[in-house]
Design a protein around this motif. Sequence first.
Motif, short mmCIF file in Angstrom:
data_model
loop_
_atom_site.label_atom_id
_atom_site.label_comp_id
_atom_site.label_asym_id
_atom_site.label_seq_id
_atom_site.Cartn_x
_atom_site.Cartn_y
_atom_site.Cartn_z
N LEU A 70 40.09 36.78 27.46
CA LEU A 70 40.54 36.41 28.79
C LEU A 70 42.04 36.71 28.93
N PRO A 71 42.50 36.97 30.16
CA PRO A 71 43.94 37.20 30.37
C PRO A 71 44.76 36.00 29.91
N GLU A 72 45.95 36.28 29.43
CA GLU A 72 46.78 35.25 28.80
C GLU A 72 47.07 34.07 29.72
N ASP A 175 50.54 38.39 44.25
CA ASP A 175 50.88 39.34 43.18
C ASP A 175 50.74 38.69 41.81
N ASN A 176 51.03 37.38 41.76
CA ASN A 176 50.90 36.65 40.49
C ASN A 176 49.45 36.48 40.06
N LEU A 177 48.52 36.75 40.97
CA LEU A 177 47.09 36.55 40.67
C LEU A 177 46.39 37.84 40.27
N LYS A 178 47.12 38.92 40.12
CA LYS A 178 46.47 40.20 39.84
C LYS A 178 45.64 40.16 38.57
N PHE A 179 46.10 39.42 37.58
CA PHE A 179 45.33 39.37 36.33
C PHE A 179 44.00 38.64 36.52
N GLN A 180 43.91 37.78 37.56
CA GLN A 180 42.63 37.13 37.83
C GLN A 180 41.58 38.17 38.22
N ARG A 181 42.00 39.18 38.96
CA ARG A 181 41.08 40.27 39.30
C ARG A 181 40.66 41.01 38.04
N GLU A 182 41.61 41.23 37.13
CA GLU A 182 41.29 41.90 35.87
C GLU A 182 40.29 41.06 35.07
N MET A 183 40.50 39.74 35.07
CA MET A 183 39.58 38.87 34.35
C MET A 183 38.19 38.93 34.95
N THR A 185 36.76 41.29 36.63
CA THR A 185 36.14 42.57 36.30
C THR A 185 35.72 42.61 34.83
N GLY A 186 36.59 42.12 33.96
CA GLY A 186 36.28 42.14 32.53
C GLY A 186 35.08 41.29 32.18
N VAL A 187 35.02 40.08 32.73
CA VAL A 187 33.89 39.19 32.45
C VAL A 187 32.60 39.78 33.00
N LEU A 188 32.67 40.37 34.20
CA LEU A 188 31.48 41.00 34.76
C LEU A 188 30.94 42.08 33.82
N ARG A 189 31.82 42.89 33.31
CA ARG A 189 31.39 43.99 32.45
C ARG A 189 30.76 43.47 31.17
N GLN A 190 31.29 42.39 30.64
CA GLN A 190 30.75 41.85 29.39
C GLN A 190 29.39 41.18 29.58
N LEU A 191 29.18 40.57 30.72
CA LEU A 191 27.98 39.74 30.89
C LEU A 191 26.89 40.36 31.75
N VAL A 224 29.30 46.27 42.55
CA VAL A 224 29.74 44.88 42.64
C VAL A 224 31.26 44.80 42.58
N ILE A 225 31.85 45.51 41.64
CA ILE A 225 33.30 45.49 41.47
C ILE A 225 33.99 46.08 42.70
N LYS A 226 33.46 47.19 43.20
CA LYS A 226 34.04 47.83 44.39
C LYS A 226 33.98 46.90 45.59
N LEU A 227 32.85 46.21 45.75
CA LEU A 227 32.69 45.28 46.86
C LEU A 227 33.70 44.15 46.76
N SER A 228 33.88 43.61 45.57
CA SER A 228 34.79 42.48 45.39
C SER A 228 36.25 42.88 45.59
N GLU A 229 36.55 44.16 45.45
CA GLU A 229 37.94 44.62 45.55
C GLU A 229 38.30 45.18 46.92
N SER A 230 37.38 45.11 47.88
CA SER A 230 37.64 45.79 49.15
C SER A 230 37.48 44.92 50.39
N PRO A 231 37.90 43.65 50.35
CA PRO A 231 37.80 42.84 51.57
C PRO A 231 38.79 43.30 52.63
N GLN A 232 38.38 43.27 53.89
CA GLN A 232 39.25 43.68 54.99
C GLN A 232 40.28 42.60 55.33
#
Length: 391
Positions: A70-72, A175-183, A185-191, A224-232
């Motif tokens: 998980l992100p630090e 901007d401080n939450l960017k790593f949450q998006r990384e998390m 995506t990472g968890v999705l890929r693992q599970l 799924v990842i594309k959908l989650s990253e593209s809200p208007q």
Amino acid sequence: MASERLRKLVVDIAKENDYGNPEIAINPINTGGANYTSALFTIIVSESDKEDLNLFAKVINVNEAIRSQLPEGIFDIERLAYEDLLKKYEDIEIAQNLPSSKRFVIPKYYGCNPKLFEEIIVLENLTEKGFTTYDRFKSIDWEYAAKAVETLAKYHALSMAYKEKHPEEFKQFTDNLKFQREMFTGVLRQLFVQRTATALAVTSEKHKSKLERYLKTEMTLDAVIKLSESPQRPVLCHGDYRPSNLMHRYNEDGSLEVIPVDFQTLQYGCPISDLLYFIFTGSDEKFRRQYFQDLTDHYYQELNSALRALELNPDVIYPKRAFELDLKEFLPFGLIIAIFSLPIVTVEVEDAPSMQADSSLEKVAKAKTGSSYPERMNGVINDFFRWGIIE
């Protein structure tokens, strides 16, 4: 030791609240499988001639193997929420002279230990005020669902107000939450592979082959990842808005009150994702057949009301047509929410996975599902065939 760190923090909190020589009682809470990443405690700070101070503490309880995946800064998000974001929301409400009935209510925050790997959050103990969590093994009913999405609408409206009234501060926070998006995506890929296999294993034969094809060709992991990253129209979402993270009580006048907790998964995304998360983690097929449209309509009506109370025009900030288009676009995400979350929601207490010892995200994903899982999962699958999303 975590218990020693917690006691030291509580001693400091007691001093800050003018308890000179208090007695401190700390007791662990059994969450019944509703919480995996933290050890929870109730605390009573008492002293003669003073009211007891009833506190609740969450102590991060994740082994090194999972922590490394998980992100630090993931467990510091909740501190940022209470010390920064939610205070800003309160400032906005005060500036608008919002009456108490229109405000977003949170538990009182007392303090934290922000040190990496030793994080602790201390809040007021809402159970002492009569609040409790909904039974995760039961489907939500209309009264509870309506109040929960009303609360969610207030929360999202405050995010929209923050963005409109303080755009630079808002951008800095997101901007401080960017790593949450990384998390995420990472968890999705693992599970993803394991969770979809778990769902397909209980899927009725009439739907299995079509569902498998849909997950391989249309609602793929990349989709799924594309959908989650593209809200208007993104907002600051709760990220885990399910009944286990909502405290509720009935007041003396019969009214229902709902208070969200656990802002650890705060993220920047589409407001529809929180709404769908609540619906698909909290309801069964019968409830959705009867109330899905009513509940989504109710959310928008309450969002409309909350925005107007903040002197914002819903027709500009989030028009009804835009909401309807977002709901249609993000609805398939509800299936993924169910695939990932229902094993956690329905797990029997004795089978709830640990994040200690030799555990890992992969082992958590393979934990035994509960007896109600097949019915709940097939109910969601039935919805998506009935709605014509899967053909």
